[in-house]
Design an enzyme around this catalytic site. Structure first.
Site, PDB file in Angstrom:
ATOM      1  CD1 TRP A  81      37.166  61.709  40.039  1.00  0.00           C
ATOM      2  CD2 TRP A  81      37.408  59.719  39.683  1.00  0.00           C
ATOM      3  NE1 TRP A  81      36.749  61.311  39.346  1.00  0.00           N
ATOM      4  CE2 TRP A  81      36.277  61.050  38.826  1.00  0.00           C
ATOM      5  CE3 TRP A  81      37.550  58.864  39.659  1.00  0.00           C
ATOM      6  CZ2 TRP A  81      35.609  59.874  38.009  1.00  0.00           C
ATOM      7  CZ3 TRP A  81      36.906  57.622  38.349  1.00  0.00           C
ATOM      8  CH2 TRP A  81      35.858  58.034  37.546  1.00  0.00           C
ATOM      9  CE  LYS A 113      39.426  55.655  35.358  1.00  0.00           C
ATOM     10  NZ  LYS A 113      41.247  56.243  34.815  1.00  0.00           N
ATOM     11  CG  ASP A 327      39.413  36.965  16.915  1.00  0.00           C
ATOM     12  OD1 ASP A 327      39.550  36.554  15.647  1.00  0.00           O
ATOM     13  OD2 ASP A 327      40.069  36.494  17.808  1.00  0.00           O
ATOM     14  CD  GLU A 381      39.809  34.441  12.578  1.00  0.00           C
ATOM     15  OE1 GLU A 381      40.186  34.930  11.620  1.00  0.00           O
ATOM     16  OE2 GLU A 381      40.269  34.773  13.951  1.00  0.00           O
TER      17      GLU A 381
END
Length: 672
Positions: A81, A113, A327, A381
């Protein structure tokens, strides 16, 4: 110059023809440019096939777009990491970074990551195109996870297409769709909730909170990872299982897609991804949403447009979604986001507050979606009533199939809160439920999911209030509950029978689910007690919730089996304010309401065309919690008004108080 079809449909738009033509030209020019440079819009929308982590026979390839980055490392258990030169990405052209890895470095379910260095800073980041993101239960930090199972999901929905004329939508949140305290799963929803939705008469499932979001209580609207289905509810394969199962049952599935903004979290989101605030988002203050505490996409940047269009394509093709409810479209359309700005006339649509970049993006998105799946459903929406929302881009509109009639829930709540039953105005009710632009189809609904949240109330809870706690047993009479049950039914019936395209219900509201939704938070000691649905209430034959569920089912069956929504327009027959009688026609159907709180009327005259009529639906039936005051088997014959037919015809109906009816004219056999 040829006039845009949109303007021909709405003559009030003629003074704004130049603005509409300019928007249409931008869309057309950008589409042409994309087609020339990328071989078509579908090819342009394939970022997800290039960026992110991909497996090949010889190994893995990972790519990311981060133009401001100076160094990028892939980190995980394989690097302890920490940044390791062995896993440093190589910079290519146009801000693209790339690395090839052997098969031994990563395997299915591994976590990883990015560690990105930029001028004067660095940080861990989740890849923008990560397809699975997991939150650690102890550290609460998010990581991307390799998702490459040996056996691919086997679909058996080939050839599925929507077989309905009008969407009858069941809006649902997978996590709170279970009765036990906790977070529901895609699999449990497929097995336990889909059959309920099918039995209840709905034909479309609208899933909320699909895209990964860090805060559960955001209802899924603060998205961090746009290509990752929320891992709270299960694996990507589990979501595919849900959709496949729905298709087997004849149910279409659409998702709430959030392209109006993004969470401002940096380590797990897109904000300051490469060290800059404006990589994906508008620069300066325009890049921050003042009300939602989130980031606003830069729809004028081609890389961002490609990211969002690829996101549309990804969910359609990878998960077989049948469309989207977009949305926050109002927020996208205007630089003021619809905040503190009243739309009082056409000038307000075409002032300097329009975001022309967002308009063009939405036109491209709808073009792409319907190119991939011509039967796809797209819903906006959109509360401002922007002209052309429901018109194809080629005709000058945004291209949505439907616009949510967001004013209707607000209207019902205002009516219930601010007026006594005696003050309700029949003409106003009819006007508010039927008003729409001539060029658009709309989705009507009585209450939104926001009204089910803590701080607000559903219609049933507002009507019944504390009486719900003690008097929902069929053995306990209550005038308050009688009123609530009756109004709950006829409010829904008048809303769906005036709908101009489709209808929507949030899960549980069809049977008057009690209380509110409260997601786990510090203020409630992280409890799931209210973040669930008590299905057993509707299943209990001793409770009045069963009546409401039965009526909703009968209402939808009547509307869909008779294809009632296909008969347009809706004609007002009668709006008697003193008697509180409302009657209107759709084709051969006559819909009549008595909203009066106390008065019932025998032999009430309703103007109709000559012929005979029969009742298809009667809200006063005892199985719906009514009082069985109407003979539903009786045929009703139109009689002349006065002594001659010159004055028209009318039906004489018995109209009990707080009752709704659907009648249908029966064809008269021709004599030969």
């Amino acid at each position: 110059m040829t006039m845009l079809p949109l303007i021909e449909k709405d003559d009030w738009l003629r003074p704004y023809a130049s603005a509409l033509e300019a928007t249409h030209s931008r869309y057309r020019d950008l589409l042409e440019e994309i087609c020339d440079a990328h071989g078509g819009l579908i090819h342009f929308a394939e970022n997800h096939l290039f960026f992110g982590l991909h497996s090949y026979s010889e190994g893995w390839v990972f790519r990311e777009w981060a133009p401001n980055a100076e160094k990028i490392y892939l980190v995980g258990d394989f690097s302890d990491w920490k940044p390791d030169e062995s896993f440093r990405l190589q910079r290519k052209d146009h801000g693209i970074w790339e690395i090839f890895l052997s098969k031994t470095v990563l395997k299915h379910l591994d976590f990883y990551k990015l560690y990105i260095e930029w001028p004067f800073g660095s940080g861990y980041r989740i890849p923008a195109y990560a397809r699975r993101v997991i939150q650690d239960s102890e550290t609460l930090l998010f990581s991307a996870q390799v998702w490459h199972p040996e056996k691919r999901f086997e679909w058996n929905d080939e050839g599925f297409h929507q077989s309905f004329s009008h969407p009858i939508i069941y809006e649902a949140h997978v996590g709170m769709a279970q009765e036990a305290g906790g977070v529901g799963t895609y699999r449990a929803f497929a097995e336990n909730v889909l059959p309920r939705i099918k039995k209840a008469g709905y034909n479309v499932v609208q899933l909320m909170a699909v895209q990964e979001h860090p805060y559960y209580g955001s209802f899924g609207y603060h998205v961090s990872n746009f290509f990752a289905p929320s891992s709270r509810f299960g694996t990507p394969e589990d979501l595919k299982y849900l959709i496949n199962k729905a298709h087997e049952m004849g149910l279409a599935v659409i998702m709430d897609i959030v392209h109006s903004h993004a969470v401002k979290n940096e380590e797990e989101g897109l904000s300051r991804f490469d060290g800059t605030l404006d990589q994906y988002f508008y620069p300066g203050e325009r890049g921050f949403h003042p009300a939602w505490d989130s980031r606003c996409f830069d729809y004028g940047k081609k890389e961002v447009v490609a990211f969002l269009l690829s996101n549309c394509r990804y969910w359609l093709e990878e998960f077989h979604f049948d469309g989207f409810r977009f949305d926050g479209v109002t927020s996208m359309l205007y630089t003021h986001h619809g905040l503190g700005k009243a739309i009082s006339g056409y000038d307000d649509y075409f002032d300097n507050s329009r975001d022309n970049n967002a308009l063009t993006y939405l036109m491209l998105a709808n073009h792409l979606i319907h190119k991939i799946n011509p039967n796809a459903i797209t819903i906006a929406e959109e509360v401002s009533g922007y002209p052309g929302t429901g018109v194809p881009p080629e005709e000058g509109g945004l291209g949505f199939d439907y616009r949510l009639s967001m004013g209707i829930p607000d209207f019902w709540i205002k009516l219930i809160k601010d007026m006594t039953d005696e003050e309700w105005n029949m003409g106003t009710i009819f006007h508010e439920l039927t008003i729409h632009r001539p060029e658009e189809r709309t989705i009507s609904y009585t209450e939104s999911h926001d009204q089910a949240l803590v701080g607000d109330k559903t219609i049933m809870f507002r009507l019944a209030d504390k009486e719900m706690y003690e008097f929902m047993s069929k053995e306990k009479p209550s005038l308050v509950i009688d009123r609530a049950v009756a109004l709950h039914k006829i409010i829904r019936l008048v809303t769906i029978t005036t709908a101009n395209g489709g209808y929507l219900n949030f899960m549980g509201n069809e049977f008057g689910h009690p209380e509110w939704i409260d997601f786990p938070r510090e203020g409630n000691h992280w409890s799931y007690h209210y973040a669930r649905r008590q299905w057993s209430l509707a299943d209990d034959p001793t409770l009045k919730y069963e009546w409401l569920a039965a009526f909703d089912r009968a209402m939808l069956t009547t509307v869909t089996e008779n294809d009632l929504l296909s008969f347009n327009p809706v004609y007002l027959n009668l709006a008697n304010e003193g008697d509180k009688i409302l009657a209107f026609n759709r084709g051969e159907f006559l819909i009549v309401f008595n909203f009066h709180p106390t008065r019932s009327f025998p032999d009430y005259g309703i103007p109709v065309a000559p012929g005979k009529y029969q009742i298809l639906l009667n809200s006063d039936r005892p199985e719906f919690g009514g009082f069985d005051r109407i003979d539903q088997q009786q045929l009703y014959f139109a009689r002349p008004v006065g002594k001659t037919p010159n004055n028209g015809f009318q039906l004489k109906l018995y109209l009990p108080n707080r009752t709704g009816l659907i009648l249908k004219k029966i064809p008269t056999p021709r004599l030969h």
